[in-house]
Motif scaffolding. Structure first.
Motif, PDB file in Angstrom:
ATOM      1  N   ASP A   1      13.163 -24.587 -10.544  1.00 65.29           N
ATOM      2  CA  ASP A   1      12.797 -25.151  -9.242  1.00 65.29           C
ATOM      3  C   ASP A   1      12.074 -24.094  -8.425  1.00 65.29           C
ATOM      4  N   THR A   2      11.082 -24.509  -7.646  1.00 69.50           N
ATOM      5  CA  THR A   2      10.342 -23.602  -6.773  1.00 69.50           C
ATOM      6  C   THR A   2      10.810 -23.808  -5.334  1.00 69.50           C
ATOM      7  N   LEU A   3      11.299 -22.736  -4.719  1.00 70.69           N
ATOM      8  CA  LEU A   3      11.757 -22.816  -3.339  1.00 70.69           C
ATOM      9  C   LEU A   3      10.555 -22.816  -2.402  1.00 70.69           C
ATOM     10  N   PRO A   4      10.417 -23.793  -1.517  1.00 73.83           N
ATOM     11  CA  PRO A   4       9.301 -23.800  -0.569  1.00 73.83           C
ATOM     12  C   PRO A   4       9.341 -22.568   0.333  1.00 73.83           C
ATOM     13  N   ALA A   5       8.180 -22.021   0.647  1.00 70.45           N
ATOM     14  CA  ALA A   5       8.114 -20.810   1.474  1.00 70.45           C
ATOM     15  C   ALA A   5       8.711 -21.042   2.852  1.00 70.45           C
ATOM     16  N   ASP A   6       8.451 -22.213   3.459  1.00 73.17           N
ATOM     17  CA  ASP A   6       8.986 -22.458   4.800  1.00 73.17           C
ATOM     18  C   ASP A   6      10.502 -22.562   4.778  1.00 73.17           C
ATOM     19  N   LEU A   7      11.084 -23.036   3.668  1.00 75.02           N
ATOM     20  CA  LEU A   7      12.534 -23.104   3.557  1.00 75.02           C
ATOM     21  C   LEU A   7      13.144 -21.708   3.575  1.00 75.02           C
ATOM     22  N   GLN A   8      12.468 -20.756   2.932  1.00 74.18           N
ATOM     23  CA  GLN A   8      12.955 -19.383   2.928  1.00 74.18           C
ATOM     24  C   GLN A   8      12.795 -18.736   4.300  1.00 74.18           C
ATOM     25  N   GLN A   9      11.652 -18.925   4.926  1.00 74.55           N
ATOM     26  CA  GLN A   9      11.389 -18.296   6.215  1.00 74.55           C
ATOM     27  C   GLN A   9      12.315 -18.836   7.300  1.00 74.55           C
ATOM     28  N   GLN A  10      12.650 -20.115   7.236  1.00 73.98           N
ATOM     29  CA  GLN A  10      13.498 -20.729   8.258  1.00 73.98           C
ATOM     30  C   GLN A  10      14.978 -20.437   8.042  1.00 73.98           C
ATOM     31  N   ASN A  11      15.354 -20.006   6.834  1.00 69.86           N
ATOM     32  CA  ASN A  11      16.764 -19.768   6.522  1.00 69.86           C
ATOM     33  C   ASN A  11      16.951 -18.415   5.825  1.00 69.86           C
ATOM     34  N   PRO A  12      16.495 -17.295   6.414  1.00 66.95           N
ATOM     35  CA  PRO A  12      16.606 -16.009   5.710  1.00 66.95           C
ATOM     36  C   PRO A  12      18.037 -15.604   5.412  1.00 66.95           C
ATOM     37  N   ASN A  13      18.987 -16.095   6.209  1.00 65.34           N
ATOM     38  CA  ASN A  13      20.395 -15.787   5.973  1.00 65.34           C
ATOM     39  C   ASN A  13      21.131 -16.904   5.245  1.00 65.34           C
ATOM     40  N   GLY A  14      20.427 -18.000   4.946  1.00 63.26           N
ATOM     41  CA  GLY A  14      21.080 -19.160   4.364  1.00 63.26           C
ATOM     42  C   GLY A  14      21.076 -19.152   2.853  1.00 63.26           C
ATOM     43  N   TYR A  15      21.447 -20.287   2.308  1.00 66.02           N
ATOM     44  CA  TYR A  15      21.502 -20.414   0.860  1.00 66.02           C
ATOM     45  C   TYR A  15      21.222 -21.861   0.476  1.00 66.02           C
ATOM     46  N   ALA A  16      20.731 -22.020  -0.734  1.00 65.45           N
ATOM     47  CA  ALA A  16      20.506 -23.350  -1.303  1.00 65.45           C
ATOM     48  C   ALA A  16      21.637 -23.658  -2.270  1.00 65.45           C
ATOM     49  N   THR A  17      22.099 -24.902  -2.223  1.00 63.40           N
ATOM     50  CA  THR A  17      23.152 -25.365  -3.126  1.00 63.40           C
ATOM     51  C   THR A  17      22.544 -26.339  -4.122  1.00 63.40           C
TER      52      THR A  17
ATOM     53  N   GLY B   1      20.655 -40.868 -20.303  1.00 63.96           N
ATOM     54  CA  GLY B   1      19.689 -41.154 -19.245  1.00 63.96           C
ATOM     55  C   GLY B   1      19.126 -39.865 -18.686  1.00 63.96           C
ATOM     56  N   PRO B   2      18.283 -39.952 -17.664  1.00 63.71           N
ATOM     57  CA  PRO B   2      17.696 -38.749 -17.065  1.00 63.71           C
ATOM     58  C   PRO B   2      18.717 -37.966 -16.258  1.00 63.71           C
ATOM     59  N   VAL B   3      18.300 -36.786 -15.793  1.00 64.68           N
ATOM     60  CA  VAL B   3      19.162 -35.911 -14.994  1.00 64.68           C
ATOM     61  C   VAL B   3      18.479 -35.657 -13.659  1.00 64.68           C
ATOM     62  N   ARG B   4      19.197 -35.917 -12.592  1.00 60.70           N
ATOM     63  CA  ARG B   4      18.669 -35.633 -11.263  1.00 60.70           C
ATOM     64  C   ARG B   4      18.990 -34.187 -10.875  1.00 60.70           C
ATOM     65  N   ILE B   5      18.002 -33.498 -10.324  1.00 58.39           N
ATOM     66  CA  ILE B   5      18.192 -32.155  -9.788  1.00 58.39           C
ATOM     67  C   ILE B   5      18.423 -32.296  -8.287  1.00 58.39           C
ATOM     68  N   CYS B   6      19.553 -31.808  -7.816  1.00 57.54           N
ATOM     69  CA  CYS B   6      19.929 -31.970  -6.411  1.00 57.54           C
ATOM     70  C   CYS B   6      19.925 -30.599  -5.731  1.00 57.54           C
ATOM     71  N   ARG B   7      19.357 -30.553  -4.525  1.00 55.87           N
ATOM     72  CA  ARG B   7      19.313 -29.287  -3.782  1.00 55.87           C
ATOM     73  C   ARG B   7      19.635 -29.538  -2.313  1.00 55.87           C
TER      74      ARG B   7
END
Length: 358
Positions: A109-125, A67-73
């Motif tokens: 995957d393309t990280l949205p610009a606002d996600l980066q600006q709002q979380n400069p110290n964070g991380y995506a899982t 089946g297909p594969v879901r990309i989770c973030r």
């Protein structure tokens, strides 16, 4: 006749045993085994995920209908129970047999610009959810994390010039687009040859208020072609130390042929001392050695007043000393020395010195 009776009884027992049904097996749910080797790399706002497509179900059966594969973030989470889906990838090819090599898959995957600006110290899982044909799964894959620190664009005017000191790269510096105190930036310079697919880091330059950036690559080989590119690296600083680094996108590649047309420096300190009275005539010449790494040797030139200089050595002189025996008593001679590199580039002549033989 007893043996015939035994034969009949054995056949009956065999038929009875063969007809005994085994323990019933439940039908397979055909749930793909969760991916365990998910990996992620980031450059700029692109995150590339790579994994091996599962070949077996959770009950160790071959997958017949992938089946297909879901990309989770997720954001700032160490473990996801449900899949925050951002994309879905088409099913992999069903392997013909278990001996067939498992398919290597990837997704960017393309990280949205606002996600980066709002979380400069964070991380995506990131995680994956492998589905069967009925869109059911056995759970999420292993989790991987990438920093969300925003990156800066690369310089757009990288130039390369071959000089005696090395390949000089220059470009116009980029301006800071965010002022988060925990973020630092530097330029990272990469190099490769056209034949080699892999890039190597050759140096780094700190960003400064001077818009004109410069880097000298002295670790190359002459007479080779090289490609260069520059990226801006964002460093996240925590507790005074760099915690993580993220590269921005690369600049356009610039190509240069490192052709050596640069001669060594002219030797210095040339001195001449003639032989004494009663000795066969000769002149001993000494000078300060050149320090170029590609030095091949020296040439000696001699002339008398009113005559052109003539090279007096037949082969390159390896040491900074030479004894000239082709001289005549009672004459005055003028000398100069040059340095020659491995590619035959010859330096200007040194300052002349003269000596008279008794």
């Amino acid at each position: 006749m007893k043996w015939q009776l035994y034969l009949v009884l054995g056949a009956i027992l065999c038929l009875a045993a063969c007809g005994t049904p085994g323990a019933p097996r439940p039908p397979s749910l055909e749930l793909p085994r969760p991916v365990a080797d998910l990996a992620a790399t980031r450059q700029g706002d692109k995150v590339t995920l790579a994994w091996t497509a599962p070949r077996e179900t959770t009950d160790k059966q071959s997958i017949r209908h992938p089946g297909p594969v879901r990309i989770c973030r997720g954001v700032n989470t160490t473990a996801m129970v449900q899949c925050p889906q951002v994309a879905e990838v088409a099913p992999a090819s069903a392997p013909a047999s278990r001996k067939e090599k498992a398919e290597q898959r990837s997704y960017t995957d393309t990280l949205p610009a606002d996600l980066q600006q709002q979380n400069p110290n964070g991380y995506a899982t990131y995680a994956l959810e492998s589905l069967n044909a009925r869109r059911r799964s056995a759970g999420l894959s292993n989790h991987v994390e990438v920093p969300l620190a925003p990156t800066l664009p690369p310089p757009s005017d990288v130039r390369a010039q071959v000089t005696p000191e090395g390949v000089v790269l220059t470009w116009t510096g980029v301006l800071h687009e965010h002022d988060a105190p925990e973020l630092r930036h530097l330029y990272r310079v990469y190099r490769r040859t056209p034949e080699a697919p892999a890039w190597s880091v050759v140096g780094e330059v700190q960003l400064s208020t001077d818009p004109h950036a410069r880097f000298v690559d002295a670790g190359f080989e002459w007479e080779k072609t090289y490609l260069y590119r520059v990226v801006v690296v964002t460093s996240v600083v925590r507790g005074g130390a760099t915690a993580v680094q993220v590269e921005g996108g690369p600049s356009a590649d610039v190509q240069v042929f490192a052709h050596d047309v640069f001669p060594p420096a002219a030797p210095a300190g040339l001195q001449a001392v003639a032989s004494g009275v009663g000795q066969p005539p000769f002149v001993d010449l000494t000078w300060a050695p050149n320090t170029e790494a590609d030095l091949a040797g020296y040439n000696l030139y001699r002339h008398q007043a009113g005559q052109p200089p003539v090279k007096i050595n037949t082969e390159l002189v390896k040491a900074p000393a030479y004894r000239d025996r082709e001289v005549t008593a009672g004459h005055n001679y003028f000398y100069a020395v040059t340095a020659v590199d491995l590619r035959g580039n010859e330096s200007p002549r040194s300052d002349e010195t003269s000596e008279s033989l008794p």
